[in-house]
Scaffold this active site. Sequence first.
Site, mmCIF file in Angstrom:
data_model
loop_
_atom_site.group_PDB
_atom_site.id
_atom_site.type_symbol
_atom_site.label_atom_id
_atom_site.label_comp_id
_atom_site.label_asym_id
_atom_site.label_seq_id
_atom_site.Cartn_x
_atom_site.Cartn_y
_atom_site.Cartn_z
ATOM 1 N N GLN A 35 5.370 10.491 -9.425
ATOM 2 C CA GLN A 35 5.970 10.124 -8.132
ATOM 3 C C GLN A 35 7.442 9.753 -8.328
ATOM 4 O O GLN A 35 7.892 9.542 -9.473
ATOM 5 C CB GLN A 35 5.245 8.909 -7.534
ATOM 6 N N HIS A 66 -0.346 -9.947 -2.740
ATOM 7 C CA HIS A 66 -1.010 -10.203 -4.023
ATOM 8 C C HIS A 66 -1.930 -11.419 -3.958
ATOM 9 O O HIS A 66 -3.019 -11.426 -4.531
ATOM 10 C CB HIS A 66 0.030 -10.338 -5.134
ATOM 11 N N GLY A 142 -7.535 5.803 -12.614
ATOM 12 C CA GLY A 142 -8.510 4.733 -12.412
ATOM 13 C C GLY A 142 -9.898 5.245 -12.078
ATOM 14 O O GLY A 142 -10.901 4.615 -12.415
ATOM 15 N N ASP A 159 -5.741 -1.722 -6.137
ATOM 16 C CA ASP A 159 -4.393 -1.940 -5.589
ATOM 17 C C ASP A 159 -3.685 -0.579 -5.575
ATOM 18 O O ASP A 159 -2.767 -0.315 -6.359
ATOM 19 C CB ASP A 159 -3.679 -2.956 -6.492
ATOM 20 N N SER A 160 -4.173 0.283 -4.693
ATOM 21 C CA SER A 160 -3.780 1.704 -4.741
ATOM 22 C C SER A 160 -2.634 2.006 -3.772
ATOM 23 O O SER A 160 -2.332 1.224 -2.867
ATOM 24 C CB SER A 160 -4.990 2.558 -4.326
ATOM 25 N N THR A 161 -2.038 3.179 -3.984
ATOM 26 C CA THR A 161 -1.115 3.721 -2.989
ATOM 27 C C THR A 161 -1.943 4.290 -1.838
ATOM 28 O O THR A 161 -3.172 4.167 -1.832
ATOM 29 C CB THR A 161 -0.293 4.867 -3.622
ATOM 30 N N ASP A 162 -1.280 4.966 -0.897
ATOM 31 C CA ASP A 162 -2.013 5.656 0.183
ATOM 32 C C ASP A 162 -2.811 6.802 -0.433
ATOM 33 O O ASP A 162 -2.575 7.197 -1.582
ATOM 34 C CB ASP A 162 -1.011 6.224 1.193
ATOM 35 N N PRO A 166 -2.152 11.293 -6.727
ATOM 36 C CA PRO A 166 -3.206 10.691 -7.565
ATOM 37 C C PRO A 166 -4.022 9.632 -6.824
ATOM 38 O O PRO A 166 -5.130 9.307 -7.199
ATOM 39 C CB PRO A 166 -2.424 10.078 -8.725
HETATM 40 N N1 SAM Z 1 0.401 -2.781 -2.840
HETATM 41 C C1 SAM Z 1 0.680 -1.356 -2.710
HETATM 42 C C2 SAM Z 1 -0.009 -0.803 -1.487
HETATM 43 O O1 SAM Z 1 -0.842 -1.517 -0.898
HETATM 44 O O2 SAM Z 1 0.319 0.339 -1.116
HETATM 45 C C3 SAM Z 1 0.246 -0.639 -3.973
HETATM 46 C C4 SAM Z 1 1.134 -1.018 -5.104
HETATM 47 S S1 SAM Z 1 0.867 -0.338 -6.666
HETATM 48 C C5 SAM Z 1 2.506 0.020 -7.061
HETATM 49 C C6 SAM Z 1 0.079 1.229 -6.387
HETATM 50 C C7 SAM Z 1 -0.113 1.939 -7.717
HETATM 51 O O3 SAM Z 1 -1.259 2.797 -7.707
HETATM 52 C C8 SAM Z 1 1.055 2.863 -8.132
HETATM 53 O O4 SAM Z 1 1.745 2.291 -9.215
HETATM 54 C C9 SAM Z 1 0.397 4.195 -8.489
HETATM 55 O O5 SAM Z 1 0.983 4.824 -9.616
HETATM 56 C C10 SAM Z 1 -1.028 3.749 -8.751
HETATM 57 N N2 SAM Z 1 -2.036 4.805 -8.643
HETATM 58 C C11 SAM Z 1 -2.129 5.787 -7.712
HETATM 59 N N3 SAM Z 1 -3.195 6.572 -7.963
HETATM 60 C C12 SAM Z 1 -3.803 6.075 -9.086
HETATM 61 C C13 SAM Z 1 -4.959 6.437 -9.845
HETATM 62 N N4 SAM Z 1 -5.721 7.503 -9.494
HETATM 63 N N5 SAM Z 1 -5.284 5.686 -10.925
HETATM 64 C C14 SAM Z 1 -4.524 4.616 -11.292
HETATM 65 N N6 SAM Z 1 -3.400 4.222 -10.624
HETATM 66 C C15 SAM Z 1 -3.053 4.950 -9.524
#
Ligand code: SAM
Length: 283
Positions: A35, A66, A142, A159-162, A166
């Site tokens: 990303q 958090h 994950g 604590d994922s992205t949208d 990934p």
């Molecule tokens: N608090 C934020 C929200 O609610 O949108 C999320 C913050 S944190 C930075 C989200 C993290 O999820 C990113 O660093 C991203 O790289 C990670 N991520 C996305 N898909 C993933 C996966 N399949 N496995 C592990 N980490 C993942």
Amino acid sequence: MSLNDNSWFTEAYNDFTAFSVRYSRKLYDETSDFQRIEIFETDAMGRVLILNGCFMVTEKDTFIYHEMLVHPAMALLETPRRVVIIGGGDAGAVTELVKYSELESITLCEIDPRVVSSCREYFPALSSGLDDPRVQVLYEDGAAFISRFQEEFDLVLVDSTDPVGPGVALYEMSFYQNIKKSLKKNGAAVLQTESPLFMADVFENSVKNLRSVFGNAGATPYLAVIPSYPGGMWSFTMCSETVDPTKGAPRNISGNLRGDLRYYNGEVHRAAFALPEFVRRML
Ligand code: SAM
């Protein structure tokens, strides 16, 4: 004030809605294997982390996110020892968890090492929990990670992205089933489940799918206000076969920890699980 000059960062939610913050400096800009990662210095919200054009962290309001991801479950679990966070590369959740001396192991499973390294550099306080000897950081998907465990964890935090790139794997049924398999008998999981206002379909589908895995009474949404996230009203969903967050009185947050919190307390806990009518009707 002119919105036209080029010192504004804007997250466009769709073709009709956006959220903009004026920045004084761009501190970081890299496209990793997963990303685009940008970090800005802003007047109104402090430093902000942007992934693929979306606000992830701001120094102004990330404490709300958090604290509300971590403490409601930690306040209800009897004797938590082993915790895993999936995603969460900014390490804000890690820094909340290390406040609990009873935890024995905290695993952060983040797919993108560049998120962790950039946040260590530009958000030192937020990511300070990574220095705790109980913390282990793994760089992998994950969904693949969690599938390897059976009755291993007291708490799983997602604590994922949208659900893009990934992140899609972290909204699949198989991922939810593997989370349940990885939990100890009296364990719990908490997932961020997006905005009931601005991402109603993702919210609704996530909760319904979690309920098909954990049972209707086993997946309970709760809300918090996070101004830098779409619509401000944000949801989390607590999942457990034994812990009922709407009944369990959160154990008293110990004095020293309580002094460290800026949002969460027992009253906020109870209020967070009181859902507005429109949300109740969605579920
Ligand atoms: N608090 C934020 C929200 O609610 O949108 C999320 C913050 S944190 C930075 C989200 C993290 O999820 C990113 O660093 C991203 O790289 C990670 N991520 C996305 N898909 C993933 C996966 N399949 N496995 C592990 N980490 C993942």
